[in-house]
Design a protein around this motif. Structure first.
Motif, mmCIF file in Angstrom:
data_model
loop_
_atom_site.group_PDB
_atom_site.id
_atom_site.type_symbol
_atom_site.label_atom_id
_atom_site.label_comp_id
_atom_site.label_asym_id
_atom_site.label_seq_id
_atom_site.Cartn_x
_atom_site.Cartn_y
_atom_site.Cartn_z
ATOM 1 N N GLN A 144 -8.923 -7.852 5.662
ATOM 2 C CA GLN A 144 -9.681 -6.609 5.492
ATOM 3 C C GLN A 144 -9.368 -5.986 4.139
ATOM 4 O O GLN A 144 -8.210 -5.948 3.719
ATOM 5 N N ARG A 145 -10.421 -5.487 3.482
ATOM 6 C CA ARG A 145 -10.248 -4.790 2.203
ATOM 7 C C ARG A 145 -10.779 -3.373 2.331
ATOM 8 O O ARG A 145 -11.907 -3.157 2.771
ATOM 9 N N ASP A 146 -9.964 -2.378 1.948
ATOM 10 C CA ASP A 146 -10.362 -0.984 2.021
ATOM 11 C C ASP A 146 -10.936 -0.519 0.682
ATOM 12 O O ASP A 146 -10.822 -1.198 -0.344
ATOM 13 N N ASP A 147 -11.537 0.681 0.718
ATOM 14 C CA ASP A 147 -12.190 1.201 -0.481
ATOM 15 C C ASP A 147 -11.224 1.395 -1.650
ATOM 16 O O ASP A 147 -11.622 1.319 -2.809
ATOM 17 N N ASP A 148 -9.941 1.687 -1.367
ATOM 18 C CA ASP A 148 -8.988 1.920 -2.453
ATOM 19 C C ASP A 148 -8.431 0.621 -3.040
ATOM 20 O O ASP A 148 -7.580 0.658 -3.927
ATOM 21 N N GLY A 149 -8.897 -0.528 -2.543
ATOM 22 C CA GLY A 149 -8.434 -1.808 -3.058
ATOM 23 C C GLY A 149 -7.319 -2.441 -2.263
ATOM 24 O O GLY A 149 -6.896 -3.565 -2.559
ATOM 25 N N SER A 150 -6.808 -1.756 -1.241
ATOM 26 C CA SER A 150 -5.764 -2.336 -0.395
ATOM 27 C C SER A 150 -6.344 -3.494 0.417
ATOM 28 O O SER A 150 -7.460 -3.413 0.921
ATOM 29 N N VAL A 151 -5.568 -4.563 0.544
ATOM 30 C CA VAL A 151 -5.993 -5.755 1.277
ATOM 31 C C VAL A 151 -4.930 -6.083 2.312
ATOM 32 O O VAL A 151 -3.736 -6.122 2.010
ATOM 33 N N SER A 152 -5.357 -6.304 3.560
ATOM 34 C CA SER A 152 -4.430 -6.669 4.626
ATOM 35 C C SER A 152 -4.911 -7.929 5.320
ATOM 36 O O SER A 152 -6.110 -8.157 5.466
ATOM 37 N N ALA A 153 -3.968 -8.749 5.743
ATOM 38 C CA ALA A 153 -4.261 -9.984 6.470
ATOM 39 C C ALA A 153 -3.367 -10.046 7.697
ATOM 40 O O ALA A 153 -2.173 -9.710 7.627
ATOM 41 N N ASN A 154 -3.944 -10.462 8.841
ATOM 42 C CA ASN A 154 -3.192 -10.504 10.094
ATOM 43 C C ASN A 154 -3.504 -11.787 10.854
ATOM 44 O O ASN A 154 -4.646 -12.238 10.891
ATOM 45 N N LEU A 155 -2.477 -12.350 11.471
ATOM 46 C CA LEU A 155 -2.606 -13.502 12.348
ATOM 47 C C LEU A 155 -2.090 -13.095 13.720
ATOM 48 O O LEU A 155 -0.942 -12.638 13.848
ATOM 49 N N ASN A 156 -2.935 -13.201 14.744
ATOM 50 C CA ASN A 156 -2.574 -12.804 16.102
ATOM 51 C C ASN A 156 -2.761 -13.986 17.048
ATOM 52 O O ASN A 156 -3.714 -14.753 16.906
ATOM 53 N N ALA A 157 -1.879 -14.111 18.029
ATOM 54 C CA ALA A 157 -2.001 -15.171 19.027
ATOM 55 C C ALA A 157 -1.501 -14.646 20.363
ATOM 56 O O ALA A 157 -0.557 -13.852 20.422
ATOM 57 N N LYS A 158 -2.131 -15.096 21.459
ATOM 58 C CA LYS A 158 -1.744 -14.680 22.804
ATOM 59 C C LYS A 158 -1.791 -15.866 23.760
ATOM 60 O O LYS A 158 -2.651 -16.738 23.635
#
Length: 269
Positions: A24-38
């Motif tokens: 995900q990229r936000d308007d301020d330029g921050s970028v986050s990545a997530n890996l989820n498993a269940k």
């Protein structure tokens, strides 16, 4: 996304493993990545109710921009349970509860000050929904009322600050907690595109208008209501091994507008 499923011959006990990766990229330029498993275990508690429980793990990394820039990495574990019940024909009730613990590593800085912290937020979530099915001849309407409540307690964050060559590791900040409650009413319209019943359709158009109200509690309390809609298309191959889904959504909540596009192709082998 990825998944694998196991079960007994009569289908009363099912176990499956699934997860997803997102960026995900936000308007301020921050970028986050997530890996989820269940890993999920599910069984039929009665003829009208299915119950399940799960354990999960997640890992994430974020590159932060703004007045302070830097990185935030973390991992976490979670556990919870859920149920789905048929109250009467064409009326269904479901609910869930989960608890998760994360460990976060924060490293941010501006021109003169560098801040690092390791902290462990705890998140609890509970929710449920009531869903109906209203046959309307060649299409169906699925009205739904959904309630959710979540709370994240961050607590005290130990902070190490470095500026002008000096380091102070005795600092801390009470970040407190944040909780959010929401209620959503939606009415999904399912329209078959291949001139058959909804339950037998291999090509489907969905239109879902919705109204949402939320309440967020931090150091202050804010409440907003808004609405939006989602448009979707799904198709399944004749052999049932290939599924394609596409969704476009837009929601307006207070002064925030959220838009989304989702494309998914699933091939079983």
């Amino acid at each position: 996304t990825f998944s694998e499923q196991w079960g007994n011959e009569d289908g009363t006990v099912v176990s499956f493993f699934y997860g997803d990766f997102n960026v995900q990229r936000d308007d301020d330029g921050s970028v986050s990545a997530n890996l989820n498993a269940k890993r999920v275990w599910e069984r039929a508690a009665s003829e009208t109710m299915t119950v399940g429980y799960f354990v999960g793990a997640e890992a994430g990394r974020a590159t932060l921009k703004g007045e302070f820039a830097g990185d935030q990495n973390g991992f976490g574990i979670s556990a919870g349970g859920y149920f789905v019940s048929t109250i009467k024909p064409n009326l269904y009730l479901d609910g869930f509860a989960s608890l998760g613990v994360n460990r976060k590593y924060l490293d941010i800085k501006n021109v003169t000050l560098n801040l690092t912290s390791t902290y462990e937020p705890v998140t609890s979530t509970i929710g449920g929904s009531l869903t109906g099915v209203v046959p309307m001849g060649s299409y169906e309407i699925w009205p739904q009322v959904q309630l959710t409540h979540g709370r994240t307690n961050i607590g005290t964050m130990p902070i190490t600050a470095t500026a002008y060559g000096l380091t102070d590791s005795t600092l801390s900040m009470d970040a407190g907690s944040v909780s959010q409650s929401s209620m959503m009413f939606s009415s999904q319209i399912k329209i078959p595109l291949d001139a058959v019943d909804v339950s037998q359709s291999r090509s489907m158009l969905t239109i879902t208008p919705r109204v949402t109200c939320s309440r967020t509690e931090m150091t202050s309390v804010t409440s907003d209501c808004g609405g939006g809609a989602e448009f979707g298309y799904s198709s399944t191959s004749e052999d049932g091994l290939r599924n394609t889904n596409a969704k476009v959504s837009m929601d307006r909540m207070g002064t925030t507008t959220t838009t989304g596009i989702e494309l998914n192709m699933e091939i079983q082998f």
